[in-house]
Design an enzyme around this catalytic site. Structure first.
Site, PDB file in Angstrom:
ATOM      1  N   ASP A   8       0.887  -1.109  -0.042  1.00  0.00           N
ATOM      2  CA  ASP A   8      -0.041  -0.052  -0.067  1.00  0.00           C
ATOM      3  C   ASP A   8       0.889   1.330  -0.133  1.00  0.00           C
ATOM      4  OD1 ASP A   8      -2.335   1.469   0.075  1.00  0.00           O
ATOM      5  OD2 ASP A   8      -2.858   1.092   2.223  1.00  0.00           O
ATOM      6  N   HIS A   9       0.250   2.293  -0.784  1.00  0.00           N
ATOM      7  CA  HIS A   9       1.093   3.522  -0.833  1.00  0.00           C
ATOM      8  C   HIS A   9       2.434   3.668  -1.003  1.00  0.00           C
ATOM      9  CE1 HIS A   9      -2.243   6.344   0.175  1.00  0.00           C
ATOM     10  NE2 HIS A   9      -2.644   5.161   0.830  1.00  0.00           N
ATOM     11  N   LYS A  60      -9.738   9.127   9.741  1.00  0.00           N
ATOM     12  CA  LYS A  60      -9.602   8.038   9.949  1.00  0.00           C
ATOM     13  C   LYS A  60     -10.293   7.150  10.997  1.00  0.00           C
ATOM     14  CE  LYS A  60      -5.619   7.643   7.581  1.00  0.00           C
ATOM     15  NZ  LYS A  60      -5.456   6.947   6.194  1.00  0.00           N
ATOM     16  N   HIS A  62     -10.476   4.918  -0.039  1.00  0.00           N
ATOM     17  CA  HIS A  62      -9.231   4.880   1.018  1.00  0.00           C
ATOM     18  C   HIS A  62      -9.843   5.535   2.403  1.00  0.00           C
ATOM     19  CE1 HIS A  62      -5.360   4.137  -1.125  1.00  0.00           C
ATOM     20  NE2 HIS A  62      -6.309   3.700  -1.933  1.00  0.00           N
ATOM     21  N   GLU A  79      -3.040  -0.287  -8.339  1.00  0.00           N
ATOM     22  CA  GLU A  79      -3.909   0.751  -7.976  1.00  0.00           C
ATOM     23  C   GLU A  79      -3.254   2.142  -7.995  1.00  0.00           C
ATOM     24  OE1 GLU A  79      -6.832   0.587  -5.100  1.00  0.00           O
ATOM     25  OE2 GLU A  79      -6.141   2.171  -3.810  1.00  0.00           O
TER      26      GLU A  79
HETATM   27 ZN   LIG Z   1      -4.830   6.029   1.168  1.00  0.00          ZN
END
Ligand SMILES: [Zn+2]
Length: 483
Positions: free
Chosen positions: A151-152, A307, A340, A265
């Site tokens: 991820d990221h 978040k 996200h 992605e």
């Molecule tokens: Zn994200």
């Protein structure tokens, strides 16, 4: 007398699997950690013999051998299937995730998913993250398949380490190359920004930009999109460098992964200003022109996605925003829209499912940690209290790299809470965000105690995770077209 050799062993029933002449199963922790049990031929595994049984520690080498023996333990690509990323910062949550995913028809799970930032804060490596998911998948006997999301990713070096570990889904985050100041820059500034774009990397001349995009209609299912000079320059100024970076990362991934199945992605969600529909269109058209293939894209939507709490903002505006982004993703892909900071966005799920028709990827990261804390509040209040106290102590510092709006003054005061009231702290907005962003500090100080407690109370932990994911996945189940 029972003659089944597994009869007296503390086996996880769902883990028992026969492949060829060999039976594999996972044994509960009895003071030596969980172990892999093997009956029959066991070439390639390291362990100790106990009669006809081979008892194997859960080492990286044994995880490699087991993934070689049981293909469904290897991460796969999920394609355009509706999918959900279940980040697991503690490495203990996969069985809870699987229990929920089992009930969510058509939702493909990504069970290993960590960003480099999370790995830095949890002190884990990409390989450990993937191995933890592997053991959890075995424990639950989940043979349907799962993905693994690096991820990221920001640099080619990030891509190298995660590719080597066996990840299948690569999230490229070009956020550092997005020029947010273009969002409100004056026309003259935009011209200067566009002139300074890396045209060689973009494989075009500035004039080509006008030729390609001005005066053309870009057809959607319903309606069409046009660039005018201003919106084109703004899109290019804002995202041109990001496009070049994504193309570079894509080429790098293609070269190191070669024949292996993998998917990518693109995420620009962690930027300061929303991605307009025309900007999304520009990104998609430019990436396509440069030969990039991607399976999902995360624009920065309107409103606030903090978040671990629900969406903050105007839901009608978000609905219109999602509809436009989804129409572009269908017309110029198709690819999935990715959500996200998707944890706990309960008001958003029906909207994004409706907009995309299930062509959607939900990404959750920290919410499993919060539900683990809920389990701890239930079974070990004496451990939850100092973790919560630490959240007050660390919040001002730890919040700096997050978009959160919690205020410590509004969170329930520890000294007024009875033990019975502790689990409900996880339902309070401010406390939830504070606990969310201070996870690195909590793991540093209490990580061992947290993990020991969760291992000793697995059922409470899995039940908390399962219940919470049921709430996430219900809106997505049965909505896609399948693989
Ligand atoms: Zn994200």
């Amino acid at each position: 007398m029972n003659t089944d050799p597994l009869f007296d062993l503390p086996v996880y029933p769902a883990s028992v699997i026969r492949a060829g002449e060999t039976t594999y199963f996972l044994l509960r922790d009895q003071g030596q950690g969980k172990r892999l049990g093997i009956l029959g031929p066991a070439a390639g595994f390291e362990g100790e013999r106990a009669g006809e049984l081979l008892l194997c520690p859960l080492t990286p080498a044994n995880a490699v051998a087991l993934r070689a023996a049981l293909p469904w333990l290897r991460p796969q690509t999920l394609g355009l299937q509706t999918s959900a990323g279940c980040g697991d910062r503690l490495g203990l949550a996969t069985p809870g995730h699987v229990r929920s995913v089992r009930k969510a028809a058509g939702v493909g799970p990504i069970l290993a998913q960590q960003s480099m930032r999370e790995n830095a804060r949890t002190g884990r490596t990409p390989q450990e993250v993937l191995d933890d998911a592997t053991w959890g998948v075995l424990q639950e006997g989940w043979q349907v398949g799962y993905g693994a999301d690096a991820d990221h990713l920001k640099t080619p070096a990030d891509a190298d380490s995660t590719a080597a570990s066996g990840y299948t889904f690569f999230t490229i985050d070009p956020g550092e190359h997005v020029d947010d100041s273009a969002h409100s820059a004056a026309p003259a500034q935009l011209t200067g920004k566009v002139a300074a774009l890396p045209w060689a990397a973009l494989e075009m001349q500035p004039d080509d930009l006008y030729r390609r995009y001005l005066g053309h209609a870009f057809e959607l299912e319903r309606g069409r999109l046009f660039f005018d000079e201003q919106s084109l320059l703004r899109a290019a100024a804002k995202y041109g460098r990001a496009v070049a970076h994504v193309a570079r990362m894509h080429r790098h991934l293609a070269s190191i992964l070669s024949e292996r199945p993998w998917e990518m992605e693109v995420s620009v969600d962690e930027t300061a200003t929303p991605t307009s529909h025309l900007e999304h269109l520009y990104i998609a058209l430019e990436l396509r022109r440069l030969g990039v293939r991607w399976v999902s894209l995360a624009p920065r939507y309107v409103g606030r996605f903090e978040k671990g709490v629900d969406f903050i903002g105007d839901l009608d505006a978000l609905q219109a925003d999602l509809a436009g982004h989804a129409a572009i993703a269908r017309a110029f892909g198709p690819y999935k829209l990715s959500l996200h900071s998707g944890s706990d966005k309960f008001s958003v799920y029906p909207l994004i499912v409706e907009a995309t028709g299930g062509l959607v990827h939900l990404k959750t990261a920290g919410t499993s940690y919060l539900e683990a804390l809920r389990a701890i509040a239930q079974v070990q209040p004496g451990l939850f209290r100092p973790i919560y106290a630490l959240a007050f102590e660390r919040y001002d510092e730890d919040r700096k790299t997050y978009h959160v709006s919690a205020e410590a003054a509004r969170a329930p005061r520890l000294e007024y809470l009875t033990d019975n009231a502790l689990p409900a702290v996880l339902d309070q907005f401010d406390a939830r965000e504070m606990l969310h962003v201070t996870f690195g500090s909590a793991l540093q100080r209490y990580g061992d105690a947290i993990k020991t407690t969760l291992r000793a109370h697995e059922d409470a932990h899995y039940a908390a995770i399962e219940a919470h994911f049921d709430r996430h996945l219900a809106a997505f189940a049965g909505k896609g077209e399948g693989k």
